[in-house]
Design a protein around this motif. Sequence first.
Motif, short mmCIF file in Angstrom:
data_model
loop_
_atom_site.label_atom_id
_atom_site.label_comp_id
_atom_site.label_asym_id
_atom_site.label_seq_id
_atom_site.Cartn_x
_atom_site.Cartn_y
_atom_site.Cartn_z
N GLY A 124 0.78 -1.22 0.00
CA GLY A 124 0.00 0.00 0.00
C GLY A 124 0.82 1.27 0.00
N PHE A 125 2.13 1.19 -0.23
CA PHE A 125 2.99 2.37 -0.31
C PHE A 125 3.70 2.40 -1.66
CE2 PHE A 125 2.35 1.94 4.20
CZ PHE A 125 2.35 3.24 4.67
N VAL A 126 3.98 3.60 -2.12
CA VAL A 126 4.64 3.80 -3.41
C VAL A 126 5.91 4.61 -3.18
CG1 VAL A 126 4.42 4.80 -5.72
CG2 VAL A 126 2.41 3.80 -4.60
N ALA A 127 7.04 4.11 -3.68
CA ALA A 127 8.31 4.83 -3.62
C ALA A 127 8.51 5.54 -4.95
CB ALA A 127 9.47 3.87 -3.36
N ALA A 128 8.77 6.83 -4.89
CA ALA A 128 8.89 7.62 -6.12
C ALA A 128 9.94 8.70 -5.95
CB ALA A 128 7.54 8.26 -6.46
N ALA A 129 10.27 9.37 -7.06
CA ALA A 129 11.27 10.42 -7.03
C ALA A 129 10.86 11.56 -6.11
CB ALA A 129 11.52 10.96 -8.44
N ASP A 130 9.55 11.80 -5.97
CA ASP A 130 9.08 12.87 -5.10
C ASP A 130 8.65 12.36 -3.72
OD1 ASP A 130 6.85 11.58 -6.05
OD2 ASP A 130 5.79 13.39 -6.70
N GLY A 131 9.18 11.21 -3.31
CA GLY A 131 8.96 10.72 -1.96
C GLY A 131 8.15 9.46 -1.86
N VAL A 132 7.61 9.21 -0.68
CA VAL A 132 6.78 8.04 -0.41
C VAL A 132 5.32 8.47 -0.39
CG1 VAL A 132 6.23 6.23 1.26
CG2 VAL A 132 8.61 6.94 0.94
N TRP A 133 4.49 7.66 -1.04
CA TRP A 133 3.05 7.91 -1.10
C TRP A 133 2.32 6.71 -0.53
CZ3 TRP A 133 0.96 12.46 -3.32
CH2 TRP A 133 1.92 13.32 -3.87
N ARG A 134 1.19 6.97 0.09
CA ARG A 134 0.38 5.93 0.70
C ARG A 134 -0.98 5.84 0.00
NH1 ARG A 134 -3.36 6.89 4.49
NH2 ARG A 134 -2.42 8.93 4.94
N VAL A 135 -1.41 4.61 -0.29
CA VAL A 135 -2.75 4.42 -0.85
C VAL A 135 -3.77 4.75 0.23
CG1 VAL A 135 -4.38 2.77 -1.82
CG2 VAL A 135 -1.95 2.66 -2.47
N ASP A 136 -4.64 5.70 -0.07
CA ASP A 136 -5.64 6.19 0.87
C ASP A 136 -7.01 6.12 0.20
OD1 ASP A 136 -7.03 7.36 2.91
OD2 ASP A 136 -6.20 9.38 2.62
N GLY A 137 -7.74 5.03 0.45
CA GLY A 137 -9.02 4.83 -0.22
C GLY A 137 -8.81 4.67 -1.71
N ASP A 138 -9.41 5.55 -2.51
CA ASP A 138 -9.25 5.51 -3.96
C ASP A 138 -8.29 6.60 -4.44
OD1 ASP A 138 -10.96 3.36 -4.33
OD2 ASP A 138 -12.73 4.62 -4.48
N GLY A 139 -7.36 7.00 -3.58
CA GLY A 139 -6.39 8.01 -3.95
C GLY A 139 -5.04 7.74 -3.32
N LEU A 140 -4.14 8.71 -3.46
CA LEU A 140 -2.80 8.63 -2.91
C LEU A 140 -2.56 9.83 -2.01
CD1 LEU A 140 -0.78 7.71 -6.14
CD2 LEU A 140 -1.49 6.14 -4.33
N ALA A 141 -1.89 9.60 -0.87
CA ALA A 141 -1.56 10.67 0.06
C ALA A 141 -0.04 10.71 0.23
CB ALA A 141 -2.23 10.44 1.41
N ASN A 142 0.54 11.88 0.18
CA ASN A 142 1.98 12.01 0.35
C ASN A 142 2.37 11.71 1.78
OD1 ASN A 142 4.52 13.93 1.01
ND2 ASN A 142 4.58 13.21 -1.10
N ALA A 143 3.38 10.82 1.95
CA ALA A 143 3.83 10.42 3.28
C ALA A 143 5.18 11.00 3.64
CB ALA A 143 3.88 8.90 3.38
N GLY A 144 5.77 11.82 2.73
CA GLY A 144 7.03 12.48 3.05
C GLY A 144 8.24 11.87 2.37
N LEU A 145 9.40 12.37 2.75
CA LEU A 145 10.71 11.99 2.23
C LEU A 145 10.91 12.48 0.78
CD1 LEU A 145 11.24 8.37 3.63
CD2 LEU A 145 12.18 10.52 4.50
N ASP A 146 12.11 12.25 0.27
CA ASP A 146 12.47 12.58 -1.11
C ASP A 146 13.27 11.43 -1.69
OD1 ASP A 146 11.50 15.36 -1.34
OD2 ASP A 146 13.02 15.78 0.20
#
Length: 268
Positions: A124-146
């Motif tokens: 349920g988490f996504v690692a990307a160039a702009d940080g870590v994202w969390r699956v939140d329902g039917d969307g994505l929420a930024n969880a921080g970091l770079d």
Amino acid sequence: MSAIEEKRMYGDRREETVAYLATGQGVATVRVSGDQVGRFGLAHRADARDVTTVDGAVVVATDEAVLVGPEEFEPLEFGPAVAVGTDREGDVLAADESGRVARYRGDEWTDLGTVADVRAIADGFVAAADGVWRVDGDGLANAGLDAARDVAVADGVPLAATDDGLYRLGNGWLREREGAFRAVAAGGDHAHAATADALFERDGEGWGAVDLPIEEPVVGVDYGECVYAVTAGGTFLVEADPETTADGAGGWRSRSIGLPGVVALAVA
């Protein structure tokens, strides 16, 4: 019955541990019994960029489509993908080169959002160039970091491998180790993380370097009866418990499978 559910039926028939590797030449299989690395070969030719397993089904991101196996690899109508993983409910997530992230549930894909340069997806988490994202329902929420390279969840606690360190999510992101980390994995009471030069294992509250029998960079770790790892150069490694080995010694075993360009590992 969805395509994923059909593939799970095939997975239930296996008795041996099968590891799946994403490589530039295709999806490779490595069959393992205890600490013995047995037969290996290509199960499907493609430019495979990532691989995950879901209750016996094998899902692969390739330059043409997201595929599901393991008996016959068939497209899931997503298109070219750079990463695959699962959410916390066990549904498949995939991302393409544009950063689009979508969830496959039943027989349909639902877009969750777009982020910059997806590198990995897990739990349920996504690692990307702009940080870590969390699956939140039917969307994505930024969880921080770079500059996140990989993510994993160990005992409910998210871990992130980034260009400047290995992090654990507590009261904010806490740096566990400095360095450019490229991979992190967790399963049960195990957790491992890798830089270009070393593999680390969590021991209690700290992380210590693992003494491997090879010096190649580890790109993937996964868990089953034993701990399994693979290097970019195509060396497969098994860390066996002494009770599972014929000589009772345990420790790391390695074998080259002759396939360079390995980028990911998943164990069924």
